[in-house]
Structure formats: C-alpha cells, structure tokens
Design a protein around this motif. Structure first.
Motif, short mmCIF file in Angstrom:
data_model
loop_
_atom_site.label_atom_id
_atom_site.label_comp_id
_atom_site.label_asym_id
_atom_site.label_seq_id
_atom_site.Cartn_x
_atom_site.Cartn_y
_atom_site.Cartn_z
N HIS A 2 7.47 12.93 16.25
CA HIS A 2 6.13 13.20 15.73
C HIS A 2 5.91 12.27 14.54
O HIS A 2 6.84 11.96 13.80
N TRP A 3 4.67 11.82 14.37
CA TRP A 3 4.36 10.96 13.24
C TRP A 3 2.92 11.21 12.80
O TRP A 3 2.04 11.33 13.65
N PRO A 4 2.68 11.29 11.51
CA PRO A 4 1.30 11.51 11.05
C PRO A 4 0.42 10.30 11.35
O PRO A 4 0.91 9.20 11.58
N ASP A 5 -0.88 10.53 11.33
CA ASP A 5 -1.83 9.44 11.56
C ASP A 5 -1.60 8.32 10.54
O ASP A 5 -1.34 8.56 9.35
N ILE A 6 -1.69 7.09 11.02
CA ILE A 6 -1.54 5.91 10.15
C ILE A 6 -2.94 5.44 9.77
O ILE A 6 -3.72 5.01 10.62
N VAL A 7 -3.28 5.55 8.50
CA VAL A 7 -4.60 5.17 8.01
C VAL A 7 -4.44 3.96 7.09
O VAL A 7 -3.68 4.01 6.12
N ILE A 8 -5.15 2.87 7.43
CA ILE A 8 -5.04 1.61 6.69
C ILE A 8 -6.40 1.21 6.16
O ILE A 8 -7.42 1.33 6.87
N ALA A 9 -6.44 0.74 4.92
CA ALA A 9 -7.65 0.19 4.33
C ALA A 9 -7.52 -1.33 4.30
O ALA A 9 -6.74 -1.87 3.49
N PRO A 10 -8.21 -2.06 5.16
CA PRO A 10 -8.09 -3.52 5.16
C PRO A 10 -8.62 -4.12 3.87
O PRO A 10 -9.50 -3.56 3.20
N LEU A 11 -8.03 -5.27 3.49
CA LEU A 11 -8.55 -6.02 2.36
C LEU A 11 -9.82 -6.75 2.81
O LEU A 11 -9.76 -7.61 3.68
N LEU A 12 -10.94 -6.38 2.23
CA LEU A 12 -12.22 -6.87 2.74
C LEU A 12 -12.60 -8.25 2.19
O LEU A 12 -13.58 -8.83 2.63
N ASP A 13 -11.85 -8.78 1.22
CA ASP A 13 -12.13 -10.12 0.71
C ASP A 13 -11.64 -11.16 1.72
O ASP A 13 -10.61 -10.98 2.36
N ALA A 14 -12.38 -12.24 1.82
CA ALA A 14 -12.03 -13.29 2.79
C ALA A 14 -10.68 -13.90 2.44
O ALA A 14 -10.35 -14.09 1.24
N LEU A 15 -9.88 -14.20 3.45
CA LEU A 15 -8.59 -14.84 3.23
C LEU A 15 -8.78 -16.27 2.80
O LEU A 15 -9.73 -16.94 3.22
N PRO A 16 -7.88 -16.81 1.95
CA PRO A 16 -8.01 -18.21 1.52
C PRO A 16 -7.77 -19.17 2.68
O PRO A 16 -7.10 -18.84 3.63
#
Length: 215
Positions: free
Chosen positions: A201-215
C-alpha cells in the motif's frame, strides 16, 4: 504369602506414552518454528517492497517537479491522461544513457518521458533524449519501476478543481498519482477463497511542479 520384588525401570506402556508425548512436543516446536520463519519472511518481503516504493516515490517527485513548463509558444509539453502521462523534463543522472559523457556536461540533460503501465502490469518510465537541433532520435530507453501494479490513476489540479486529464501549454498546479495494488481491488470472494494478496500500500503521490521556465 511370599511378596514379589518390584524391579525398577519403565514398562513398555510407559515408554510408548513418553515417546508419544515427546513427539507431540517436537511437532509443536516445529510448527512454532515454521510460523516464526513465515512471519520473518513476510516482514522481510514487506520491508523490501516498502523500500522499492519509497525509491519510486522519490524518483517520480524528482522528475515531475522539474517538468518543463515551456514558454507558452512551444505547444503542449505536458499531456496527462487518467492512467499515464507524457512530458519533457530533466532526466536524472542515474537514468542517463551515457553517464560518462554526461558527467562532463554542466547543463542537465533534458528528455521526453512517459510514465504508464505496460501489458505485464509493470510501472515503467520510458524516455528519449531531447535535442534542440534536428538529428536522428535514438531509440527510447525503458526502466521498470515496479512490478505487479494493478492500476495507475492520475489527476491534475488547476483553477480550484481536479481533472483526470490535462492538455495545454502550461503545467497543472498539482499532479496526483495513485498506485493501485492487488489488495486495493480484492473482492470479498477473493478473501473467502484465500486468494493470495499483494500486501503493498502507498499513499497518493502529490507533486507541485516548478512553474518557472527551465533555463
């Protein structure tokens, strides 16, 4: 009347009773030892599975947090479905196809990646290096992250609500992945018939992406 002298020792019946009791004690000890061995093995397998899940959790968070949001003019760089997603982002060094050559690079390598389940019910990460110049695209690499995954459920959060799909020129504010294993979808009939369960069993994986453009 003459008395008979009682000789010391055990009768045959007493020896048989002692052997039966000794056999029962050995059987009980054997059953206890086997039970302890089974419990130890289950704990070992469970701990190993938890370590695998933890490693996959950290990898997914790393690559999705650094998904490329683009400039808004490149077209969709992130396409999310209900059971998988594809995106462009920074490839971890541990997944590079040529670690020796990449070690000398100052800039991290970008790749087009896809997370999904294959036909064998394995959670896989498939990626191809992304190049700014036109050149032959190498064959994609595949890494099996987890075996025997019953389902992968994906949701994407933006503008105050969750959606099972995502398609656009920007990234969602949050990405939620749910790994489903056999226990999560075991019916009562499976339990009654003694079917083997997964145990993971594993809890939900919640990710907040970095919204700034990559260099």
């Amino acid at each position: 009347m003459s008395s008979r002298r009682h000789e010391g020792g055990f009768t045959l019946l007493e020896l048989l009773v002692a052997l039966v009791v000794f056999s029962l004690v050995l059987l009980a000890l054997r059953e206890g030892f086997d039970a302890a061995t089974r419990i130890f093995e289950r704990q070992r397998v469970s701990l190993s599975a938890q370590d695998d899940l933890d490693a996959v959790d950290r990898l997914l968070r790393q690559i999705l947090a650094h998904a490329d949001p683009g400039s808004g003019r490149d077209g969709p760089l992130f396409v999310g479905g209900s059971h998988g997603l594809a995106f462009r982002g920074i490839l971890p060094r541990s997944l590079g196809t040529n670690s020796v050559a990449r070690a000398s690079l100052s800039m991290p390598e970008r790749a087009t990646m896809r997370i999904s389940l294959d036909q064998a019910h394995d959670l896989v990460l498939i990626w191809s290096p992304y190049r700014h110049v036109t050149e032959p695209v190498p064959a994609p690499d595949t890494r099996i992250l987890l075996h025997n995954v019953t389902g992968l459920d994906c949701h994407y959060y933006s503008a105050g609500h969750w959606s099972p799909t995502w398609y656009g020129n920007t990234l969602p504010e949050l990405i939620k992945l749910r790994l489903v294993f056999a226990d999560d979808r075991t019916s009562s009939s499976d339990t009654m018939t003694g079917a083997e369960t997964d145990g993971r069993h594993w809890p939900d994986i919640v990710i907040a992406p970095l919204l700034d453009a990559l260099p």
